[in-house]
Enzyme design. Sequence first.
Site, PDB file in Angstrom:
ATOM      1  N   LYS B  80     124.046  88.159   2.477  1.00  0.00           N
ATOM      2  CA  LYS B  80     125.164  87.510   3.176  1.00  0.00           C
ATOM      3  C   LYS B  80     125.807  86.488   2.240  1.00  0.00           C
ATOM      4  O   LYS B  80     125.086  85.752   1.550  1.00  0.00           O
ATOM      5  CB  LYS B  80     124.639  86.830   4.445  1.00  0.00           C
ATOM      6  CG  LYS B  80     125.714  86.247   5.355  1.00  0.00           C
ATOM      7  CD  LYS B  80     125.094  85.618   6.601  1.00  0.00           C
ATOM      8  CE  LYS B  80     126.160  85.143   7.579  1.00  0.00           C
ATOM      9  NZ  LYS B  80     125.577  84.532   8.803  1.00  0.00           N
ATOM     10  N   SER B 155     127.681  86.464  13.151  1.00  0.00           N
ATOM     11  CA  SER B 155     128.484  86.325  11.960  1.00  0.00           C
ATOM     12  C   SER B 155     128.006  87.185  10.778  1.00  0.00           C
ATOM     13  O   SER B 155     128.776  87.426   9.849  1.00  0.00           O
ATOM     14  CB  SER B 155     128.517  84.866  11.520  1.00  0.00           C
ATOM     15  OG  SER B 155     127.237  84.445  11.075  1.00  0.00           O
ATOM     16  N   SER B 179     123.585  85.138  15.119  1.00  0.00           N
ATOM     17  CA  SER B 179     124.306  85.778  14.010  1.00  0.00           C
ATOM     18  C   SER B 179     123.516  86.822  13.241  1.00  0.00           C
ATOM     19  O   SER B 179     124.090  87.552  12.422  1.00  0.00           O
ATOM     20  CB  SER B 179     124.816  84.720  13.027  1.00  0.00           C
ATOM     21  OG  SER B 179     125.957  84.092  13.555  1.00  0.00           O
TER      22      SER B 179
END
Lengths: 98, 486
Positions: B80, B155, B179
């Site tokens: 990420k 997210s 997330s």
Amino acid sequence: MAENKITLEMVKHVARLAHLQLSDVEQERLRADMDQMLGYVDKLNELDTSKVPPTAQVGEAGTPMRPDEVSNPSAQEAMLANAPAAERGYFKVPKIIE
Amino acid sequence: MSSGLNRLTIAEASARLHRREFSALELTRACLARIEAVEPQLNAFITVSEKEANEQAVEADRRIAAGDAPALCGIPLGIKDIYNTCGVRTTCASRILENFISPYDATAIAKLRADGAVFVGKANMDEFAMGSSTENSAFGPTKNPYDLERVSGGSSGGSAAAVAAHQCLGALGTDTGGSIREPASFCGVVGIKPTYSRVSRFGVIAYASSLDQVGPFTKSVRDAAIMLRTLAGIDRLDSTCSARPVPDYEKALRGEVKGLRVGVPKEYFIDGMAPEVESAVRAALKQYQALGASVHEISLPHASYAIAAYYLIATAEASANLARYDGIRYGLRVDAEDHNSLYDLTRALGFGTEVKRRIMLGTFALSAGYYDAYYLKAQKVRTLIRRDFENAFETCDVIATPVAPTTAFKIGEKMDDPLTMYLSDIFTISVNLAGLPGMSIPCGYDSNGLPIGMQLIGPPFSEEMILRAGDAYERSGAFTRREPAI
């Protein structure tokens, strides 16, 4: 709960605190959004919390201490490589004191 | 023959790498080829680091040849774009960090690197991890591999989609309110948010520090155990990180759940939940009974207050954490005559709509005259939510719930209504408020073929138990896994 708790003046004040320059359109949009969210979070007032302690952290109790020993080599060059403006090993900013 | 290597699990690939059936370089090339083939449709990555990945793979092959390489050696992973990764661009999906090159590694990255893992790229996400759909990325949304018109969740949507689409074998995400778990559910992969403090956050760009936690996305529960074993543990650079010893999570996967007490919160089966989500989770609970576990109803009385408490606490912490983006030391700068205008203009141009919305709400909640009514009140309600779980765990070992009320929604569907978007996280947010471990595992599909996830929640530091429970369900073959359309 009152309608329009958040005024445009409040939005402008908070934007100053948060260092955000907002357009007129953004100000009005944020006023409406904040109003909606604060209307929603009002439901917390259904709960009597007068005898409830706050929770700030959910980790294990205590903050461990350790000696403050340098363990990494100086990285001045790498750090300054990301600076928008740098000169002679310093970050460069607009003049602050007249 | 190297085609299809990217479809392996970490456990399978690791065993075969060590048997020298193929090389880490071949495995890495298979992932990079897949990335090249599907990225134009998927947009799961912000940066693909092909050159670095190939170099890491060559080094991994050297270590494997020398013998005694760890399980993750030579395994291609997606990261990420919230993790500082030395020498690689780290944007947090924001214009304000668009050209930021990390001068150091986050601890999670350093640990994976020490094991010899290969980083294929930096995965897309909602800007500063603020969102539930990855639509708030400054680099465009990540599409759902099962339906390109739908969101990947957020997210950490890029990480979830990349694993589902076999662009990498596993990925790192972060979870502040769901997330990791919500995108894992939407993309049909496994995602675990460990106990708060189990994994170091050093070098992870901070959103809400009392809630943020690091965790992996994988294709199987066993792979999640393998990754967590490397990630967890004390770190002198993160004072919130627990000193508890790290168990060998993989050893906990004994494949049985006899006598396990599964609690099902009655408050979670709410109006507005998609009937197909409810029936898939109910079917999974039946499967647990068939495996010898007991299932009974529990109560989490304050469940409906979690989102309200979260959006005050998380935004307040975010407003403080994001004060550092001022255009002085790194990141975007908009030049101006004086420093105040420089800050105001830089932040106005650098931050997207949702980030500004949360900074504003959080700044308001902390501002003079409102602190007690909003921030302090939310922290008190957080105590009540935490106690709900403590009470529930007196009568059950693990709590099973849906991950989200629906399957993946259409791109654009919720963008104009922040509150509706926030409600996507209604079943995951309370777990962060209480600091508990939670895992999303696939448990079926809806009639559109979209994945449905089940969430398993345990007491603090019960990762071995929830991994064992998830693995036992996964092994039981309760439903047939389907590959995504892409």
